[in-house]
Design a protein around this motif. Structure first.
Motif, PDB file in Angstrom:
ATOM      1  N   ALA A  52       5.746   6.302   5.444  1.00  0.00           N
ATOM      2  CA  ALA A  52       4.698   6.746   4.520  1.00  0.00           C
ATOM      3  C   ALA A  52       4.326   8.208   4.767  1.00  0.00           C
ATOM      4  O   ALA A  52       4.102   8.975   3.820  1.00  0.00           O
ATOM      5  N   ASP A  58      -7.590   4.701   4.300  1.00  0.00           N
ATOM      6  CA  ASP A  58      -6.613   5.202   3.340  1.00  0.00           C
ATOM      7  C   ASP A  58      -5.250   4.573   3.596  1.00  0.00           C
ATOM      8  O   ASP A  58      -5.079   3.753   4.503  1.00  0.00           O
ATOM      9  N   GLU A  59      -4.260   4.956   2.799  1.00  0.00           N
ATOM     10  CA  GLU A  59      -2.926   4.356   2.873  1.00  0.00           C
ATOM     11  C   GLU A  59      -2.346   4.407   4.278  1.00  0.00           C
ATOM     12  O   GLU A  59      -1.809   3.412   4.785  1.00  0.00           O
ATOM     13  N   TYR A  60      -2.463   5.558   4.930  1.00  0.00           N
ATOM     14  CA  TYR A  60      -1.857   5.730   6.246  1.00  0.00           C
ATOM     15  C   TYR A  60      -2.624   4.959   7.321  1.00  0.00           C
ATOM     16  O   TYR A  60      -2.047   4.253   8.148  1.00  0.00           O
ATOM     17  N   SER A  81      -3.053  -5.614   4.908  1.00  0.00           N
ATOM     18  CA  SER A  81      -3.105  -4.170   4.653  1.00  0.00           C
ATOM     19  C   SER A  81      -3.974  -3.846   3.438  1.00  0.00           C
ATOM     20  O   SER A  81      -4.660  -2.817   3.407  1.00  0.00           O
ATOM     21  N   SER A 141      -4.576   2.404   6.966  1.00  0.00           N
ATOM     22  CA  SER A 141      -4.514   0.942   6.798  1.00  0.00           C
ATOM     23  C   SER A 141      -3.247   0.381   7.438  1.00  0.00           C
ATOM     24  O   SER A 141      -3.235  -0.766   7.916  1.00  0.00           O
ATOM     25  N   VAL A 200       0.830  -1.209   0.000  1.00  0.00           N
ATOM     26  CA  VAL A 200       0.000   0.000   0.000  1.00  0.00           C
ATOM     27  C   VAL A 200       0.868   1.266   0.000  1.00  0.00           C
ATOM     28  O   VAL A 200       0.370   2.373   0.187  1.00  0.00           O
ATOM     29  N   MET A 201       2.185   1.077  -0.195  1.00  0.00           N
ATOM     30  CA  MET A 201       3.108   2.217  -0.221  1.00  0.00           C
ATOM     31  C   MET A 201       3.710   2.426  -1.613  1.00  0.00           C
ATOM     32  O   MET A 201       4.676   3.165  -1.777  1.00  0.00           O
ATOM     33  N   ASN A 242      -7.313  -1.517   3.333  1.00  0.00           N
ATOM     34  CA  ASN A 242      -7.335  -0.396   2.398  1.00  0.00           C
ATOM     35  C   ASN A 242      -8.519  -0.463   1.441  1.00  0.00           C
ATOM     36  O   ASN A 242      -9.255   0.524   1.266  1.00  0.00           O
TER      37      ASN A 242
END
Length: 532
Positions: free
Chosen positions: A233, A346-348, A336, A350, A108-109, A340
């Motif tokens: 992130a 959201d990315e952070y 993750s 999750s 997710v990064m 998400n």
């Protein structure tokens, strides 16, 4: 009939046998030699030979000077062992899981986008790791039998840290798949090393709780990895290259550091412990004597290998290892992503929302075992597997986001049956070759389950991945049944041994000093009792 220590009492008829001749005790001269010192028939009619090719603990045992351990000295020694070994074992296991789950965080990064992954290409990143693990599991077990245990493991730890660092330099999908395979090969040595160290240092009744502590540190790895990934992130704009690459570098360098510490600190067996006095080393031998096991034997014995692969108890554990780890393989790689895409974080968020799952595993597993410490080990395993089954149903079938999230977190408790299996191999499998064979077979099945797991999360079913979730429910249901069957088999074996005994074997072994370290298997040793 069995006494409080788990040994058979020799009945009066056996005591009175006149044709039983005492044999010469093991000495420094005959240890390591393969000539037969005495023989007896096991309960199934098999001829069992006791030779000088014994456990390494025998070298200390034959020179004991009638040392006695009082309760105060025993507690002091146990505390010293716990303080000197457990923290490092826990840290190592936390790091190995952090490394294993780093793919989930990287996903997710920007990891998937960087390599242009489509369809099931990401699933194969998880599968590739366990292909390497599967391929090298048996060779790694043979290496730690043949060579110094801790030193061999340390070399593997440092190498896998280096391979993890190299993830950040990959330019193609083929390169990342290759590194995942090599990483799996190198990490295959960790769990069998931990199992053998646990059986070397702690009594049978102490092993389950210690195994729970170090295995539950998977949860610490989840939290630590999530915190590092979240920090990177959040500050990705301040980093000159992708944050997921820094994640692999940080995790890899931490692993290399723990490898060097492990090399310098952990002894290959208690006889080489730098933190114990000579008397304390002898006390460790006395402490583990009732385990009917020892430190290990460097010679591979084919008859013990054959006994392991034909033992129905081990076969059932192999089946369990595969079925119960299909959910692990899927969630390790897709946790993750689920948070998400399915849960909508959201990315952070999750990355942050993964951390409570680690806390539940770490606190929940240790708490359940601590509360049920007096209960049979397999009862605790059964309870935790039922909790895991209920949790998987919540995740798979509920339409309520909060209920699904609670189910996702509670699934972490199902790590306890895996812990129980490792403790069972440590406590209930005797004969060093048989033990490493059982460990290898179980971890190979663990690999197969983890290989299958990522493939149950099919890209076309995103974002809900309903097929993968239902597979988790089915696997957990089968696992509950296998645990119950395993409990019955152990219970029945103990019942049969208590009822029938083995007159010839107990009469002969009563004249053999330190026969507990003769490297007999659990089936050969009439005094052996299985821990439930």
């Amino acid at each position: 009939m069995s006494n409080s220590s788990g040994k058979l009492s020799i009945d009066e008829k056996a005591k009175g046998k006149q044709n039983v001749e005492p044999i010469t005790s093991f000495t420094d001269e005959n240890i390591g030699k393969n000539e037969v010192l005495t023989s007896f028939k096991s309960a199934d009619g098999k001829i069992v030979n006791i030779t000088g090719d014994v456990d390494e603990a025998m070298k200390l045992a034959v020179n004991l000077n009638d040392i006695k351990i009082d309760e105060k000295a025993d507690k002091k020694l146990l505390l010293k062992i716990d303080i000197c070994l457990l923290p490092l074992l826990c840290l190592l296991y936390a790091f190995q899981f952090m490394d294993k789950i780093s793919n989930s965080y990287a996903a997710v990064m920007g990891f998937r986008e960087y390599f242009g992954m489509v369809g099931n290409m990401y699933s194969w990143c998880g599968t590739a790791f366990y292909l390497g693990y599967l391929f090298f599991e048996f060779p790694s077990n043979m290496l730690i039998q043949r060579f110094p245990l801790a030193k061999t493991a340390s070399v593997f730890i440092v190498l896998w840290g280096m391979i993890l660092c190299l993830h950040s330099s990959c330019k193609s999908y083929a390169a990342i798949i290759t590194l995942r395979v090599i990483l799996g090969m190198l990490e295959s040595i960790v769990t069998p090393t931990m199992v053998l160290l646990t059986s070397q240092w702690w009594k049978k009744e102490e092993q389950f709780f210690r195994t729970t502590i170090w295995f539950a540190c998977n949860g610490v790895g989840t939290m630590l990895g999530g915190a590092i990934a979240y920090g990177l992130a959040k500050h990705k704009d301040q980093i000159s290259f992708p944050a997921w690459k820094v994640l692999y570098l940080v995790d890899g360098l931490m692993t290399i550091a723990i490898g060097f510490i492990f090399f310098l600190h952990v002894p290959d067996n208690p006889s080489k412990a730098w933190f114990l006095t000579k008397k304390e080393k002898e006390m460790v031998v006395l402490r583990i004597k009732d385990n009917q096991q020892g430190f290990g034997n460097k010679h591979f014995k084919w008859y013990q290998f054959k006994e392991a692969i034909c033992d129905w108890q081990i076969i059932l554990y192999v089946i369990f290892g595969c079925v119960s780890n299909i959910p692990n393989g899927s969630l390790t790689n897709f946790s993750s992503i689920l948070l998400n895409t399915d849960f909508g974080y959201d990315e952070y968020d999750s990355l942050l929302m993964n951390m409570p799952a680690g806390a539940v595993e770490f606190v929940g597993c240790i708490l359940i075992v601590a509360i049920g410490i007096k209960l049979p080990m397999l009862s605790v395993s059964f309870f935790s597997m039922v909790v895991g089954l209920v949790a998987s149903c919540m995740l798979a079938f509920s339409s309520n986001k909060e209920v699904k999230l609670a189910g996702y977190y509670l699934i972490s408790i199902y790590a306890l049956p895996m812990i129980c299996n490792l403790a069972c191999f440590s406590a209930n499998t005797a004969g060093h070759t048989k033990k490493i064979t059982a460990d290898a077979l179980y971890l190979i099945s663990y690999c197969v389950g983890n290989l299958i797991g990522p493939q149950t999360f099919i890209a076309s079913q995103a974002p809900g991945y309903s097929g993968g979730k239902i597979t988790i429910v089915v696997c957990n249901s089968i696992s509950v049944v296998i645990i119950a069957v395993n409990w019955f088999i152990y219970w029945n074996r103990n019942r049969v041994r208590d009822k029938k005994g083995n007159e010839e074997a107990t009469a002969i072994l009563s004249h053999v000093e330190n026969f507990e370290f003769a490297d007999l298997t659990d089936k050969e040793n009439p005094y052996f009792r299985y821990t439930l």
